[in-house]
Design an enzyme around this catalytic site. Sequence first.
Site: not given
Ligand code: F6R
Length: 607
Positions: A2, A27, A74, A98-99, A479, A483, A486, A502, A602
């Site tokens: 949020c 976000r 959110w 937020n939260g 990674e 990605k 996501e 395995h 985000k």
């Molecule tokens: C993946 C991504 C998330 C963040 C994770 C940690 O593309 O963006 O997995 O890496 O939410 O976020 P931070 O680095 O802000 O603690």
Amino acid sequence: MCGIVGMIGNRPVARLLVESLKRLEYRGYDSAGVATLVDGALHRRRAAGKLFALETALEAKPLAGDIGIGHTRWATHGPPTVENAHPHVAGKVSVVHNGIIENHQEIRTELVALEIHPESQTDTEIVALLLNKLLDDGATPEEAMRQVMARVTGAFAFVVMMEDCPSTLFAARRASPLAIGYGEGEMFVGSDALALAPLTRRISYLDDGDWAIISADGARVFDHHGAEVERAVTLSAVSGALIGKGNYRHFMEKEMHEHPEAAGYTLFHYNHPSNGGLAMPEMPFDPATLPKLTIVAAGTSSFSGMIAKYWFESLARLPVEVDIASEFRYRDTVLPEGGAAMFISQSGESLDTLMALRHAREQDQHILAIVNVPESTMAREADVVLPTLAGPEIGVASTKAFTGQLVALACLALDWAEKRGTVTPERSAGILKALEHLPVQMAEVLEREHDLVPICHDLSHARDVLYLGRGTSFPIALEGALKLKEISYIHAEGYAAGEMKHGPIALIEDGVPVVIVAPSDQWFEKAISNVTEAMARGGRVVLLSDSDGIARMGNDATWAFEMPDCDPFVAPILYALPVQLISYHTALEKGTDVDQPRNLAKSVTVE
Ligand code: F6R
């Protein structure tokens, strides 16, 4: 997560609130709303979906008023409907939040017993109802705020507007971030400095447990004991001019094209030519005698930590444990006396990582933070901050911050290896040279980005994709898979290549794509033998390697993307680019919402 904004001043605020909410879009959110006070009466507009739906609602029925609050939601408690969208109103009170209010159910039950019925399923409305009840019972607004702060538990930030106080906003924070912005005869409050960037750069951050009374000429802040306190006003480094897509289709595309700058600026920060070598921040301990380093992070940032483990172990001969924050914070961790714990985070606000930091603090560890937002909570709570200089990252999927983290970690591993006497000056100079060369090599990869498009066209039809790598390429495989999941919504798994037999090999059948991250390094031969196992079962192999690796593999891979030759030490930093680019171009083929993928936020400031 949020996003919150609030404004009070001498000009209409509705449009400004929406503009600020746009800067918080990164976000992640699924509904939005604003409320203002006009002649002492609350008015609000809310809409499910993206901000243009709210703008449409405001065009149809504009909102006047020089004081207002706004929110992007959110969804956590209740689906993203108009009814659940903020601001929530109860009688004379309106709240954006937020939260998570952890004891909202308990308070809800008490209110219902008093015939006070919530209209939404949110935890936020409970705060509005509680405040309104306290006011009805005769409490002053300040008393009501104090009592609510004492009553609610959880991690949250909220801003409140009341009909009885047409010249005042109330703001409170516990764990979730909240910034107060100082203007000329007007004041602002927002989830971060970015939200307030074009309005003001004069920012103060509320501490945990603080709440504030904000009027057009300033703010009074109270700590969790209720004592009035001063919170320093600083000049934020965030500039409104930085935030735009330029000529790129998406923030993610723009930010991937900023990899060279992110790596270059970060390296320059730690290895400025005028220093004649690495200049890392002073540590409150001697790295030469450090018994153990614990690295904790979430998501992509945790993959940086995994790569760093290889570096610290091989180069500095330092025992390293890497953990994901959501597990670490609840484990009965055994941390050595005098140990160091390092927290890696783009935002510096991810709740799990922040709580893990506090957990390590309780166990007397030295606290290091690698963050991309210099004013973030983690930066403020750490003993030593190692900034990444990647600039604001707006796309939900983290890209350039990852390479910035890796550069900072490589510098630290090298510095500690020098202090521990475990690296020769020649090797040290070789690694620094390889790091210095990275921005140019990243630009080379980006120039050939279009060679990945046919591969991604192929991948976009896949149901499952497997990513494999060994050594420091293993976290890059993770990674790549994260990605792809996501932003293109294709199921993907990242595996250490040696683990394939395995279990995951059972997934491979005719046509299943297998992306193998295999620079010519000490693990290359073994990685390739895992690839042949995949091919023997009909897997379509996408090989990411250098010219030598591609030559050694022969014509066996279905697709090969040639990477520049580099020192194997820095290879994971460079190979982050093609796996991120693959996810981007596959998502373009699928037409998904690249910058704000569904369900994602985000900065994850809830558990
Ligand atoms: C993946 C991504 C998330 C963040 C994770 C940690 O593309 O963006 O997995 O890496 O939410 O976020 P931070 O680095 O802000 O603690």
